[in-house]
Design a protein around this motif. Structure first.
Motif, mmCIF file in Angstrom:
data_model
loop_
_atom_site.group_PDB
_atom_site.id
_atom_site.type_symbol
_atom_site.label_atom_id
_atom_site.label_comp_id
_atom_site.label_asym_id
_atom_site.label_seq_id
_atom_site.Cartn_x
_atom_site.Cartn_y
_atom_site.Cartn_z
ATOM 1 N N VAL A 32 0.819 -1.215 0.000
ATOM 2 C CA VAL A 32 0.000 0.000 0.000
ATOM 3 C C VAL A 32 0.856 1.270 0.000
ATOM 4 O O VAL A 32 0.645 2.181 -0.811
ATOM 5 C CB VAL A 32 -0.974 0.009 1.209
ATOM 6 C CG1 VAL A 32 -1.833 1.270 1.200
ATOM 7 C CG2 VAL A 32 -1.854 -1.238 1.187
ATOM 8 N N ASP A 33 1.829 1.351 0.915
ATOM 9 C CA ASP A 33 2.664 2.559 1.002
ATOM 10 C C ASP A 33 3.466 2.780 -0.267
ATOM 11 O O ASP A 33 3.683 3.919 -0.689
ATOM 12 C CB ASP A 33 3.621 2.478 2.203
ATOM 13 C CG ASP A 33 2.887 2.648 3.523
ATOM 14 O OD1 ASP A 33 1.748 3.155 3.508
ATOM 15 O OD2 ASP A 33 3.458 2.283 4.567
ATOM 16 N N THR A 34 3.906 1.686 -0.873
ATOM 17 C CA THR A 34 4.666 1.780 -2.114
ATOM 18 C C THR A 34 3.799 2.350 -3.232
ATOM 19 O O THR A 34 4.225 3.241 -3.968
ATOM 20 C CB THR A 34 5.197 0.388 -2.513
ATOM 21 O OG1 THR A 34 6.008 -0.099 -1.447
ATOM 22 C CG2 THR A 34 6.001 0.443 -3.791
ATOM 23 N N VAL A 35 2.579 1.831 -3.346
ATOM 24 C CA VAL A 35 1.660 2.323 -4.379
ATOM 25 C C VAL A 35 1.382 3.813 -4.157
ATOM 26 O O VAL A 35 1.433 4.612 -5.095
ATOM 27 C CB VAL A 35 0.352 1.496 -4.394
ATOM 28 C CG1 VAL A 35 -0.691 2.129 -5.302
ATOM 29 C CG2 VAL A 35 0.650 0.062 -4.834
ATOM 30 N N ARG A 36 1.131 4.185 -2.908
ATOM 31 C CA ARG A 36 0.878 5.601 -2.593
ATOM 32 C C ARG A 36 2.084 6.468 -2.989
ATOM 33 O O ARG A 36 1.940 7.517 -3.609
ATOM 34 C CB ARG A 36 0.579 5.763 -1.094
ATOM 35 C CG ARG A 36 0.235 7.191 -0.691
ATOM 36 C CD ARG A 36 -0.029 7.323 0.809
ATOM 37 N NE ARG A 36 -1.196 6.561 1.221
ATOM 38 C CZ ARG A 36 -1.162 5.477 2.001
ATOM 39 N NH1 ARG A 36 -0.008 5.018 2.449
ATOM 40 N NH2 ARG A 36 -2.281 4.866 2.323
ATOM 41 N N THR A 37 3.273 6.001 -2.637
ATOM 42 C CA THR A 37 4.514 6.735 -2.941
ATOM 43 C C THR A 37 4.700 6.895 -4.445
ATOM 44 O O THR A 37 5.070 7.971 -4.929
ATOM 45 C CB THR A 37 5.723 5.998 -2.319
ATOM 46 O OG1 THR A 37 5.546 5.953 -0.898
ATOM 47 C CG2 THR A 37 7.034 6.695 -2.641
ATOM 48 N N LEU A 38 4.440 5.830 -5.195
ATOM 49 C CA LEU A 38 4.608 5.878 -6.650
ATOM 50 C C LEU A 38 3.572 6.793 -7.297
ATOM 51 O O LEU A 38 3.884 7.517 -8.248
ATOM 52 C CB LEU A 38 4.544 4.472 -7.240
ATOM 53 C CG LEU A 38 5.758 3.594 -6.918
ATOM 54 C CD1 LEU A 38 5.491 2.132 -7.228
ATOM 55 C CD2 LEU A 38 6.995 4.090 -7.678
ATOM 56 N N ILE A 39 2.349 6.792 -6.780
ATOM 57 C CA ILE A 39 1.323 7.710 -7.292
ATOM 58 C C ILE A 39 1.754 9.149 -7.038
ATOM 59 O O ILE A 39 1.697 10.000 -7.926
ATOM 60 C CB ILE A 39 -0.054 7.413 -6.650
ATOM 61 C CG1 ILE A 39 -0.625 6.098 -7.193
ATOM 62 C CG2 ILE A 39 -1.026 8.567 -6.900
ATOM 63 C CD1 ILE A 39 -1.851 5.598 -6.438
ATOM 64 N N GLU A 40 2.218 9.418 -5.812
ATOM 65 C CA GLU A 40 2.656 10.775 -5.467
ATOM 66 C C GLU A 40 3.839 11.217 -6.318
ATOM 67 O O GLU A 40 4.006 12.403 -6.596
ATOM 68 C CB GLU A 40 3.002 10.852 -3.971
ATOM 69 C CG GLU A 40 1.768 10.813 -3.081
ATOM 70 C CD GLU A 40 2.082 10.589 -1.604
ATOM 71 O OE1 GLU A 40 3.276 10.427 -1.248
ATOM 72 O OE2 GLU A 40 1.116 10.566 -0.811
ATOM 73 N N ALA A 41 4.662 10.252 -6.752
ATOM 74 C CA ALA A 41 5.824 10.570 -7.590
ATOM 75 C C ALA A 41 5.431 10.883 -9.033
ATOM 76 O O ALA A 41 6.236 11.383 -9.809
ATOM 77 C CB ALA A 41 6.816 9.415 -7.568
ATOM 78 N N GLY A 42 4.176 10.551 -9.395
ATOM 79 C CA GLY A 42 3.709 10.857 -10.743
ATOM 80 C C GLY A 42 3.694 9.691 -11.707
ATOM 81 O O GLY A 42 3.618 9.873 -12.922
ATOM 82 N N THR A 43 3.749 8.477 -11.177
ATOM 83 C CA THR A 43 3.695 7.286 -12.032
ATOM 84 C C THR A 43 2.378 7.231 -12.817
ATOM 85 O O THR A 43 1.331 7.564 -12.283
ATOM 86 C CB THR A 43 3.798 6.020 -11.150
ATOM 87 O OG1 THR A 43 5.032 6.056 -10.455
ATOM 88 C CG2 THR A 43 3.729 4.760 -11.974
ATOM 89 N N ASP A 44 2.462 6.760 -14.038
ATOM 90 C CA ASP A 44 1.268 6.559 -14.873
ATOM 91 C C ASP A 44 0.487 5.369 -14.313
ATOM 92 O O ASP A 44 0.942 4.231 -14.394
ATOM 93 C CB ASP A 44 1.707 6.283 -16.323
ATOM 94 C CG ASP A 44 0.540 5.924 -17.235
ATOM 95 O OD1 ASP A 44 -0.630 6.061 -16.819
ATOM 96 O OD2 ASP A 44 0.813 5.507 -18.378
#
Length: 197
Positions: free
Chosen positions: A114-126
């Motif tokens: 979960v935290d990884t997905v949140r972090t990647l979304i915040e980083a701007g991942t498609d």
């Protein structure tokens, strides 16, 4: 064989040895027989101190091994959040893909990080990237997840981040259809609320 001493130091999280080897001229991005850099070795073992020392010394966070894993991709896939954040601060290529043609958020979603997905979304991942199997992060969270709270949280994160809830797999099966057929009621509710068909 200074290079492989660097790999050994990375594997054992020995920051002092890493510093010594680099100051003695060890090549920071030398690869072993599997194509792994010392940084990737540190990432495999989630050796945060070694990874930090190597990244701050200029190790390439996007350098891929023989099976197309990079420190960035591997940290994302495995949920090694501290190393992931370090790679993101040091030039991680959000568009880089693994051997399945997926970006880091896809295996992170599948594995319930979960935290990884949140972090990647915040980083701007498609969030709508489609891998070679024809699956997005949303599809993998539903199809390969266990329907538990972590995967429900990931579906919510992806939906809230604007993931296309109607982007079907290559057989034309939508995320909603997959969630329904698995009996994942909480996911079904989230998807329907977001306009899924």
């Amino acid at each position: 064989m200074t290079e492989f001493q660097l790999h050994a130091a990375a594997a054992s999280d020995d920051v002092a040895a890493i510093g010594q080897l680099l100051s003695n001229g060890a090549e920071i991005d030398t690869r072993d027989k599997d194509g792994r850099s010392a940084l990737l070795v540190a990432t495999h073992g989630n050796k945060v101190n070694a990874a930090k020392a190597l990244i701050e010394a200029g190790a390439d966070v996007n350098l891929k091994d023989n099976i197309n894993d990079s420190p960035y991709l591997y940290a994302g896939a495995r949920g090694h959040i501290e190393i992931l954040k370090l790679t993101l601060q040091h030039g991680a290529d959000l568009k880089s893909t693994n051997r399945y043609g997926g970006t880091a958020i896809i295996p992170a979603s599948e594995r319930g990080h979960v935290d990884t997905v949140r972090t990647l979304i915040e980083a701007g991942t498609d969030v709508d990237h489609v891998n070679n199997l024809g699956w997005t992060a949303l599809l993998e969270a539903i199809i390969l997840g266990d329907g538990g709270q972590r995967h429900v949280d990931i579906v919510k994160l992806l939906v809230d981040a604007g993931a296309d809830v109607n982007l079907a797999d290559k057989d034309g099966v939508t995320p909603l259809s997959h969630a329904r057929s698995s009996g994942y009621d909480a996911m079904v509710g989230l998807l329907e609320k977001a306009g899924a068909k």
